[in-house]
Write a protein that holds these residues in place. Sequence first.
Motif, short mmCIF file in Angstrom:
data_model
loop_
_atom_site.label_atom_id
_atom_site.label_comp_id
_atom_site.label_asym_id
_atom_site.label_seq_id
_atom_site.Cartn_x
_atom_site.Cartn_y
_atom_site.Cartn_z
N SER A 136 0.82 -1.21 0.00
CA SER A 136 0.00 0.00 0.00
C SER A 136 0.86 1.26 0.00
N VAL A 137 2.04 1.20 0.64
CA VAL A 137 2.96 2.35 0.63
C VAL A 137 3.40 2.66 -0.80
N ALA A 138 3.75 1.62 -1.55
CA ALA A 138 4.12 1.80 -2.94
C ALA A 138 2.95 2.35 -3.75
N LEU A 139 1.76 1.90 -3.39
CA LEU A 139 0.57 2.38 -4.10
C LEU A 139 0.32 3.87 -3.81
N VAL A 140 0.59 4.30 -2.59
CA VAL A 140 0.45 5.72 -2.25
C VAL A 140 1.41 6.56 -3.08
N VAL A 141 2.65 6.13 -3.18
CA VAL A 141 3.65 6.86 -3.97
C VAL A 141 3.21 6.96 -5.42
N LEU A 142 2.70 5.84 -5.95
CA LEU A 142 2.24 5.83 -7.33
C LEU A 142 1.04 6.74 -7.52
N ARG A 151 -1.76 14.80 -2.61
CA ARG A 151 -0.66 14.98 -1.66
C ARG A 151 -1.11 15.52 -0.30
N PRO A 152 -2.01 16.51 -0.22
CA PRO A 152 -2.42 17.01 1.10
C PRO A 152 -3.05 15.93 1.98
N TYR A 153 -3.61 14.90 1.37
CA TYR A 153 -4.28 13.85 2.14
C TYR A 153 -3.32 12.73 2.56
N THR A 154 -2.02 12.97 2.32
CA THR A 154 -1.01 11.99 2.75
C THR A 154 -0.27 12.44 4.00
N THR A 155 -0.62 13.61 4.51
CA THR A 155 0.12 14.16 5.66
C THR A 155 -0.65 14.08 6.97
N ASN A 156 -1.95 13.82 6.92
CA ASN A 156 -2.72 13.70 8.16
C ASN A 156 -2.49 12.32 8.79
#
Length: 507
Positions: A136-142, A151-156
Amino acid sequence: MATPARTTAEHRPAVPHSYASHLYNADLAPAGKRTWGTYSIFALWMADTHAISNYTFAAGLFVLGLTAWQVFLALLVGITIVYAGMNLMGHAGHRTGVPFPVLARVSFGVYGANIPALVRAIIAIAWYGIQTWLASVALVVLAVQLWPGLRPYTTNDVLGLSTVGWAAFGLMWLIQLVILSRGMETIRKVQDWATGPLVWVIMLFLAGWLLVKADFDISLTDSLTDLSPGQQLHQSVAAVGLTIATFMTLILNYADFARFTTSHRAYRVGNLLGLPLNFSLFALASVLTTAGAIAVFGEAITEPVEIVARIDNPWVTVVGALTFITATVGINIVANFVSPAYDLANLAPKYLTFKRGGLISAVLAILVMPWELYSNPVVVNYFLGGLAAFLAPLVAILLVDYYFVRRGRIDLDELFTAEPAGAYYYRRGVNPVALQAFVPAAVVSGVLALVPAFSVVSPFSWVLGVVIAGVIYYRRSATIRVAPLPSEVISCASSSSTPTESRPAPS
């Protein structure tokens, strides 16, 4: 040692009256339909070995100071020993047609088998969650690369994950669950074409691209550090030991897969192609890619996804990331799902099937919050590592029992019988000899693996675990040694031809 005669368990019986409902269901019964041929076993090993963790392991040995040929030779020796172990366990799995927790009833007792099953299940569930999260981490980066607005929803932070992180984890969890809920035949079809072969395409592309960029100026004999000959020898031998230790989980429960193979030749040839050949070539490709990255980028990169990201081509980045995500799912299904699905089903066969056991495993994989486990080195190294040290004694007990104590003679009917007079009932369903062999071996193996003072010998802790457990079990089982019997008798509700044994006296 007498070689057990070849038998099959082709027919899955209805629940016979003599079987205990709390020991039997259709998923734990001897396999009926057998569809796993040579390629399916080969693909199974591609799915398992083409993991980012194996790439990092091979590349890490090169970075530590071994030359490319030393890494290749060490991993070849290690994986060849693994190949032998898989064949030994595969013989028992194919011949009886039963999964690992049922096979464990022979040596541990009809109830005692839950001990090795739960040890294996705990390790698998924890790593199932971790591998799902890593994918899932790789999927987030992709996703962020394709849709920068996310991107803003990856910092909360919501219980340790961001909003996008939870969405990616949930998606990977759901995709795997859909595949797994359709049973072993679907797993076979998915792994045949959707995991290993794709990774090979990307790995060959990466190695070729880097070789061209480096003008093919890559040495197989140069070392990145100035290790002494003695240090190189120690690192090489340690690599052999760690390779075997890594695959100890699948040696233990290889019966889960071998039970579905079409013949002894199918799993043996599949093992040969998938382990010594495929694993060693993958390790060589990993080292060449790492050496190429040093020549091209000026630094050692042990993460293939990062190399893909540095290639200035968005299509390559997307395809590469998706491929490695798929590879992570592949190893997760093979190494971390099948076993706990059977292991939990073995706890209560009357209520838990393979699919229900798998669903419980998947839910538990969320509840353990794998991102917290992985971020805590104490938990990863001591808890999960300690459990892994327990697997080698279990492997020893199962193999010594099958080959030297029983000589391959197993009564399938008795595996599902809870009568006190049953062959595998022992004392209240538990074989004390198995526990007397397992406990001291696990303690010694665990101490050597986890106590920092023994770090020099920790890669070989499994060796002592195997020797101690095997010797104790064999000597303590002398009083229950089975008498010679005809090589084949009708067993398993008179529906298949299988070896049997006389009932041993209680220990």
